[in-house]
Design an enzyme around this catalytic site. Structure first.
Site, short mmCIF file in Angstrom:
data_model
loop_
_atom_site.label_atom_id
_atom_site.label_comp_id
_atom_site.label_asym_id
_atom_site.label_seq_id
_atom_site.Cartn_x
_atom_site.Cartn_y
_atom_site.Cartn_z
N TYR A 1 0.83 -1.20 0.00
CA TYR A 1 0.00 0.00 0.00
C TYR A 1 0.86 1.25 0.00
O TYR A 1 2.06 1.20 0.23
CB TYR A 1 -0.94 0.00 1.20
CG TYR A 1 -0.29 0.43 2.51
CD1 TYR A 1 -0.49 1.70 3.02
CD2 TYR A 1 0.53 -0.45 3.23
CE1 TYR A 1 0.10 2.10 4.21
CE2 TYR A 1 1.11 -0.07 4.41
CZ TYR A 1 0.91 1.21 4.91
OH TYR A 1 1.50 1.60 6.08
N LYS A 4 6.55 -1.89 2.19
CA LYS A 4 5.35 -1.24 2.72
C LYS A 4 4.16 -2.18 2.50
O LYS A 4 3.33 -1.99 1.61
CB LYS A 4 5.11 0.12 2.07
CG LYS A 4 4.18 1.02 2.87
CD LYS A 4 4.21 2.44 2.33
CE LYS A 4 3.24 3.37 3.05
NZ LYS A 4 3.64 3.63 4.45
N LEU A 47 11.36 1.53 7.08
CA LEU A 47 10.80 1.94 5.81
C LEU A 47 11.48 3.26 5.42
O LEU A 47 11.53 4.19 6.22
CB LEU A 47 9.30 2.16 5.93
CG LEU A 47 8.60 2.59 4.63
CD1 LEU A 47 8.57 1.43 3.63
CD2 LEU A 47 7.19 3.09 4.91
N GLU A 73 12.83 3.21 14.15
CA GLU A 73 11.91 4.23 13.64
C GLU A 73 10.71 4.32 14.55
O GLU A 73 10.71 3.77 15.65
CB GLU A 73 11.50 3.90 12.20
CG GLU A 73 10.83 2.55 12.02
CD GLU A 73 10.53 2.22 10.57
OE1 GLU A 73 10.51 3.14 9.73
OE2 GLU A 73 10.28 1.03 10.27
#
Length: 287
Positions: free
Chosen positions: A32, A145, A201, A177
């Site tokens: 996505y 993702k 990511l 993250e």
């Protein structure tokens, strides 16, 4: 109710449906993206959509459209919904088949997308927000993702339950993250952020920030940092498509610096707004 996109069809939202044996629904077998829209224009659309194709390739999913076909569909979706400031959410699953763990030989990938009005979080960006620190329990391919977000959701829920905006994740004391963002610290005149490996990511806003650092004279070190470095940082902020450059002014119960957004963070916010205005035109709200 609004219009949604299903493959190449534009439908009323109430007429949209998901097959009970869609592999995205049963396995999270898909990818996505979320694209930010300012003033009716997509921001960094090229980077987002190229990453969608990259994520699909990493899970051996062939997308049923070209880049240009996808852009045209999203532009039409945005137009029919008269989206001004908000997001376009899109996902592609491997499609429907009888339930089995290995990839089916023949399925047709399914694209779905919708738009949503989302205002800029100006008040939070001005004052800063609280984050908690928690273990990173996700899988080892965070560079994809994908629709598999349960680890992220558990961390985000922990943050919300403790009055936080975000969860800063770490693996054995090394910060990776946030649950839905990239995390940065500033010590002196240098910005530190985890390198773009499989453990994070590589955010589109992250990439934009690294370019902006050069413009404002802030040195960049793409290297992992520890919880100790996080605790001793002069400034801490997170970044994402919807949160933009968001100051983190409290970690657990401890203020960051003087408990207010730092000077470099504010400079990056201003530079980010300027970048948006160059690409998309004027902003409805500014910091």
């Amino acid at each position: 109710m609004g219009t949604i996109l299903v493959n190449d069809q534009f439908l009323d939202r109430e007429n949209g449906s998901v097959d009970i044996e869609d592999r995205g629904y049963q396995f999270g077998d898909g990818v996505y993206e979320v694209v930010r829209v300012y003033g009716g224009n997509m921001f960094t659309a090229k980077e987002h959509l190229e990453r969608l194709f990259e994520s699909a390739e990493k899970i051996h999913l062939t997308l049923p459209f070209t880049y240009d076909e996808l852009v045209a569909r999203l532009e039409k979706l945005m137009e029919v919904n008269q989206l001004d400031t908000g997001i376009i959410y899109l996902q592609v699953t491997r499609g429907s088949s009888a339930r089995q763990h290995h990839f089916p030989e023949q399925t047709k990938a399914v694209l779905t997308a919708y738009t949503k009005e989302v205002a800029r979080p100006v008040a939070d960006m001005t004052a800063g927000v609280k984050a908690i620190i928690t273990d990173d329990v996700r899988w080892l391919r965070c560079d994809i993702k994908s629709l598999n977000l349960l680890g992220n959701l558990l961390a985000k829920q922990e943050a919300v339950s403790k009055g936080g905006f975000e969860a800063v994740l770490h693996r054995d004391g090394t910060v990776t993250e946030g649950s839905s963002s990239n995390v940065f610290i500033i010590s002196g005149d240098t910005l530190y952020t985890h390198p773009a490996t499989n453990l994070i990511l590589n955010g589109i806003t992250r990439r934009e920030i690294l370019k902006l650092c050069k413009e404002i004279g802030l040195s960049v070190a793409e290297q992992a940092f520890t919880l100790e470095a996080l605790a001793n940082a002069d400034e801490v902020f997170m970044a994402s498509t919807t949160a933009e450059v968001m100051p983190l002014v409290q970690l657990d119960e401890t203020p960051v610096g003087n408990g207010k957004p730092g000077e470099w963070t504010q400079k990056l916010q201003a530079a980010f707004e300027e970048a948006v205005q160059k690409q998309c035109g004027s902003l409805a709200q500014t910091i």
